[in-house]
Write an enzyme that holds these catalytic residues in place. Structure first.
Site, short mmCIF file in Angstrom:
data_model
loop_
_atom_site.label_atom_id
_atom_site.label_comp_id
_atom_site.label_asym_id
_atom_site.label_seq_id
_atom_site.Cartn_x
_atom_site.Cartn_y
_atom_site.Cartn_z
N HIS A 1 38.33 30.23 6.21
CA HIS A 1 38.59 29.25 5.16
C HIS A 1 38.46 29.86 3.77
O HIS A 1 39.35 29.75 2.94
CB HIS A 1 37.61 28.08 5.31
CG HIS A 1 37.45 27.25 4.07
ND1 HIS A 1 38.44 26.42 3.60
CD2 HIS A 1 36.43 27.15 3.18
CE1 HIS A 1 38.03 25.83 2.47
NE2 HIS A 1 36.82 26.27 2.20
N PHE A 2 37.32 30.54 3.51
CA PHE A 2 37.15 30.97 2.11
C PHE A 2 37.95 32.23 1.77
O PHE A 2 38.02 32.59 0.61
CB PHE A 2 35.68 31.01 1.68
CG PHE A 2 34.78 32.02 2.33
CD1 PHE A 2 34.98 33.37 2.16
CD2 PHE A 2 33.67 31.59 3.07
CE1 PHE A 2 34.12 34.28 2.72
CE2 PHE A 2 32.80 32.50 3.64
CZ PHE A 2 33.03 33.85 3.47
N HIS A 3 38.58 32.84 2.78
CA HIS A 3 39.54 33.88 2.40
C HIS A 3 40.86 33.27 1.94
O HIS A 3 41.66 33.94 1.30
CB HIS A 3 39.75 34.89 3.55
CG HIS A 3 38.67 35.94 3.57
ND1 HIS A 3 37.41 35.70 4.10
CD2 HIS A 3 38.63 37.20 3.08
CE1 HIS A 3 36.67 36.79 3.95
NE2 HIS A 3 37.38 37.72 3.34
N HIS B 1 27.72 25.44 -3.95
CA HIS B 1 29.03 24.80 -3.94
C HIS B 1 29.74 24.83 -5.29
O HIS B 1 30.90 25.23 -5.37
CB HIS B 1 29.01 23.40 -3.35
CG HIS B 1 30.41 22.95 -3.06
ND1 HIS B 1 31.15 23.48 -2.02
CD2 HIS B 1 31.26 22.16 -3.72
CE1 HIS B 1 32.37 23.01 -2.06
NE2 HIS B 1 32.47 22.20 -3.08
N TYR C 1 33.66 26.31 -7.43
CA TYR C 1 34.49 25.73 -8.49
C TYR C 1 34.48 26.59 -9.74
O TYR C 1 35.47 26.64 -10.48
CB TYR C 1 34.09 24.28 -8.78
CG TYR C 1 34.56 23.40 -7.66
CD1 TYR C 1 35.90 23.04 -7.58
CD2 TYR C 1 33.72 23.01 -6.63
CE1 TYR C 1 36.38 22.31 -6.52
CE2 TYR C 1 34.18 22.27 -5.57
CZ TYR C 1 35.52 21.92 -5.51
OH TYR C 1 35.99 21.21 -4.45
N ARG D 1 30.32 33.59 12.71
CA ARG D 1 30.63 34.38 11.53
C ARG D 1 29.60 35.49 11.38
O ARG D 1 28.60 35.51 12.09
CB ARG D 1 30.65 33.50 10.29
CG ARG D 1 29.28 32.99 9.89
CD ARG D 1 29.32 32.00 8.74
NE ARG D 1 29.59 32.65 7.45
CZ ARG D 1 29.38 32.03 6.27
NH1 ARG D 1 28.90 30.79 6.22
NH2 ARG D 1 29.65 32.66 5.14
N ARG D 2 29.83 36.41 10.47
CA ARG D 2 28.86 37.44 10.09
C ARG D 2 28.40 38.27 11.29
O ARG D 2 27.25 38.66 11.37
CB ARG D 2 27.62 36.79 9.47
CG ARG D 2 27.95 35.84 8.37
CD ARG D 2 26.76 35.22 7.73
NE ARG D 2 26.97 35.17 6.29
CZ ARG D 2 26.12 34.70 5.42
NH1 ARG D 2 24.96 34.25 5.83
NH2 ARG D 2 26.38 34.70 4.15
#
Lengths: 555, 179
Positions: A381-383, A230, A234, A444-445
């Protein structure tokens, strides 16, 4: 007491520019190569299987996905960040690195690590994706290579810390310049955060892949991994924040709205971005629900500095827009210098990040996570976060940084605008479709083009991911072309070469309370919070370790 | 927006927080407290719970002894069921789970080899399947229909083909089938 400080006017020397340039070169190549595989995934969703033409070099969707994740999420980010941090430390502090050889050593260790990681991936001996969850077992070289990339970044970090300490000694009582302060803080956070994955690899995965131990404990490995996993996000994000807080306002013609709240936000990221890893493990079997809930609570507290950032950055931009003549409630937005591709990239990155943030809060919401965990929602989300808030901002930064370090002119700001907007539009289409697919239950994946269980109602969304992915491919190819042509172009008139934008603070930074410029208490607080939030569970999982999983290579 | 003019402010150390920003910070905290309260009540008082620590097994011996040696559905009370599922590359055993409408089903899943995922479409059942660990969640199937359970964690080259189906049938039909 007020000390008026001379703002640093020192520019980077040629050798410093070269040093930053080497990092950027590796980073951008990694981005370009890695990004080619992304659209191959997206096209597979519509049954356009381009992987068959890559055989025997790339043997499967999953091998391509491993390359995409490792090159884009780990290599592009880490090399860019170390290079960018070098620049902000030197520029911010207005002095040379005290131990440039240490920083060079850090760079070369990272490069050796990168090669060691890349070889087994290309040989299809490490098709374990970028999370490398055991008992999928990669070649030992993959684990050792990743370790060296991290260790190299630690060595560079030490170089920054020594430089920062030297500056402090020479400037007692002076608030550290924001961009250098924030860059050093990010590296400090990274060093603490990566202890998790270092322990995972060195105590478990490396000896296991070498055959020194026969079996491993996948649950404990997950816990170590997410200790790092995580704060990793950041580590990617904070350099973009450095630009949004400390550089973008200058590019937009304004100032940093609040130096003290900018620093407070960074400190909060340092102390609360690490003890939250269980929110990636909400559906894990081996972690008690109580600890998951505690980490959910702490994750919510990480949202607070993000809200601070939203306010301060937007207020800084509003100040800039009004100075440029923008009027009315929203007129200042139009008045911002959208024509500068470096600015528009970062503004658009920020806009999509708002949606990324809202989705992130959903993911962190304990039981709400059950609906989306391990679904296509998560890469959707993380794109928005790492692939847009971070990557599009970094691209925007390179639009002044590459000309600055090469002494060249950006070849075509117009083409750069097209690149920026196609990224924005392509990502909206791709990411929205992925979010929707996730809510419908798509994992996913997974090469969904081959999956036997895909219902008809997914098809439209699968097609949209392919369209979005194709637009993104066009965008990244334009980006590569601009970077190449700019770097290969003729030396420009010095007046045409951009400067490093460093935003002043609206208020004299000397008025910022001194406790916001002291590392020690915050580092102690970070350590204490980690011990409280992780200590008992780590103790239970380590003392209860059961080495029952041999390695598997089912790819 | 009140842009704080530098000169007008007293030149002493302070946070110098703009009143709008102070309100924004208050709003952020209230928002987060409300959200946290909502998920906490839903999780601990209303039963929308995530998996927790259930127990450990040795993946090498699960097929020889213990409840996973005979994977499948067991009825333990009129509308209460248990299901033991073994995940392996690249299938679930059993591949079909048949329960009557209204059944409360406790699902136990483990893995014989690598990590897998177990997510039942259109339900709140979502578990990471980790070899050496038992994942457990309880769910009441109120709607008749077919609910595929998909492997949601990359587990190897055949991952995309790994799934099973929960069939929720009307109670009468379930009894006729002689279950």
């Amino acid at each position: 007491m007020t000390i008026s400080i001379e703002r640093s006017t020192r520019e980077l020397t040629d050798s410093e520019k070269r040093f930053v340039g080497w990092h950027m070169l590796v980073a951008i190549i990694a981005l370009l190569v890695g990004s080619i595989f992304g659209p191959l995934q997206a096209l597979q969703f519509s049954n356009v299987d381009l992987y068959q033409y890559l055989e025997p070099v790339i043997r499967s969707y999953y091998q391509g996905l491993t390359l995409h994740g490792v090159l884009n999420a780990l290599v592009w980010t880490t090399f860019f960040i170390v290079g960018f941090t070098t620049l902000v430390v030197i520029k911010g502090l207005g002095r040379a690195l005290t131990h440039p050889k240490v920083n060079w050593a850090g760079f070369w260790v990272m490069v050796v690590g990168l090669v060691m990681t890349a070889v087994p991936i290309l040989l299809n001996q490490a098709t374990v994706l970028y999370t490398f969850y055991p008992p999928l077992q990669a070649s030992w070289a993959f684990y050792l290579g990743l370790t060296l990339v991290v260790v190299g970044s630690w060595i560079s970090g030490v170089g920054f810390f020594l430089t920062f300490i030297a500056w402090r000694k020479d400037n007692p009582g002076v608030r550290s310049p924001f961009i250098a302060f924030a860059g050093v803080l990010n590296m400090a956070m990274w060093q603490i955060a990566t202890l998790g994955v270092a322990v995972e690899i060195l105590s478990m995965l490396l000896p296991w892949s070498l055959g020194l131990i026969e079996a491993t404990d996948p649950q404990l490995a997950r816990t170590y991994f997410w200790f790092t996993g995580h704060p990793l996000v950041y580590f990617w994000l904070l350099p973009a924040y450095i630009s949004w807080y400390g550089m973008l306002p200058k590019q937009a013609g304004g100032k940093l709205f609040s130096d003290s709240l900018a620093r407070l936000a960074f400190w909060l990221f340092l102390i609360v971005s690490i003890p939250v890893g269980f929110h990636h493990q909400f559906v894990d079997p081996g972690v008690p629900t109580g600890w998951k809930w505690i980490h959910a609570t702490l994750t919510y507290s990480v949202f607070f500095p993000s809200m601070l950032t939203a306010f301060t950055v937007i207020a800084s931009l509003e100040y800039a827009g009004r100075k440029r003549g923008g009027v009315g409630l929203l007129g200042w937005i139009r008045a911002l210098p959208w024509k500068d591709p470096s600015v528009s990239a970062q503004l658009l990155a920020g806009i999509l990040f708002m949606f990324g943030g809202i989705g992130g809060l959903t993911n962190a919401s304990y039981n709400l996570n059950l609906i989306i965990h391990n679904t296509a929602w998560v890469p959707g989300h993380f794109h928005l976060t790492v692939a847009t808030a971070v990557t599009l901002s970094f691209m925007g930064i390179t639009y002044w940084l590459i000309p600055y370090i090469t002494g060249k002119k950006l070849i075509s700001p117009r083409l750069a605008q097209i690149q920026v907007w196609t990224w924005f539009v392509g990502m909206i289409i791709f990411s929205n479709a992925m979010h929707v697919l996730g809510l419908l239950g798509a994992p996913r994946r997974t090469p969904l083009g081959d999956a036997p269980y895909v219902p008809e109602e997914w098809n439209g969304h699968l097609l949209r991911t392919s369209i979005g992915g194709t637009i993104l491919l066009v965008s990244v190819l334009i980006y590569g072309w601009i970077m190449y042509k700019t770097a290969r172009g003729p030396k420009a008139d010095p007046d045409d070469v951009p400067m490093i934008p460093v935003a002043e603070s609206l208020r004299d930074p000397q008025l910022t309370p001194v406790w916001l410029d002291r590392f020690k208490p915050w580092l102690i607080a970070a350590g204490a919070l980690i011990v409280l939030a992780y200590g008992p569970q780590l103790w239970d999982q380590i003392t209860g370790i059961q080495l029952t999983s041999p390695g598997w290579t089912p790819w | 927006m009140t842009a704080p003019p530098t000169d007008a402010q007293p030149q002493k150390e302070s946070m110098g927080i703009d009143p709008y920003e102070r309100n924004w910070m208050r709003f952020s905290i209230v928002l987060l407290v409300v959200f946290l309260t909502a998920v906490t009540v839903a999780g601990f008082a209303m039963g929308f719970q995530v998996p927790g620590e259930e127990g450990r097994v040795d993946p090498a011996t699960i097929t020889e002894a213990g409840p996973f040696a005979n994977p499948g559905v067991r009825q333990i009370a009129p509308s209460e069921f248990e299901v033991y599922v073994v995940s392996r590359t690249f299938n679930f055993d059993p591949a079909e789970i048949v329960v009557p409408q209204g059944a409360t089903v406790t699902i136990y899943v483990t893995s014989q080899d690598v990590q897998h995922g177990f997510k039942i479409t259109d339900t709140n059942v979502n578990m990471q399947v980790v070899p050496g660990q038992v994942s457990k969640l309880t769910y009441t199937f109120d709607r008749v229909g077919e609910f595929p359970y998909l492997c949601t964690e990359y587990c190897g080259i055949g991952h995309a083909a790994m799934f099973g189906t929960v069939k929720v049938v009307p109670p009468s039909e379930f009894e006729e089938a002689g279950a």
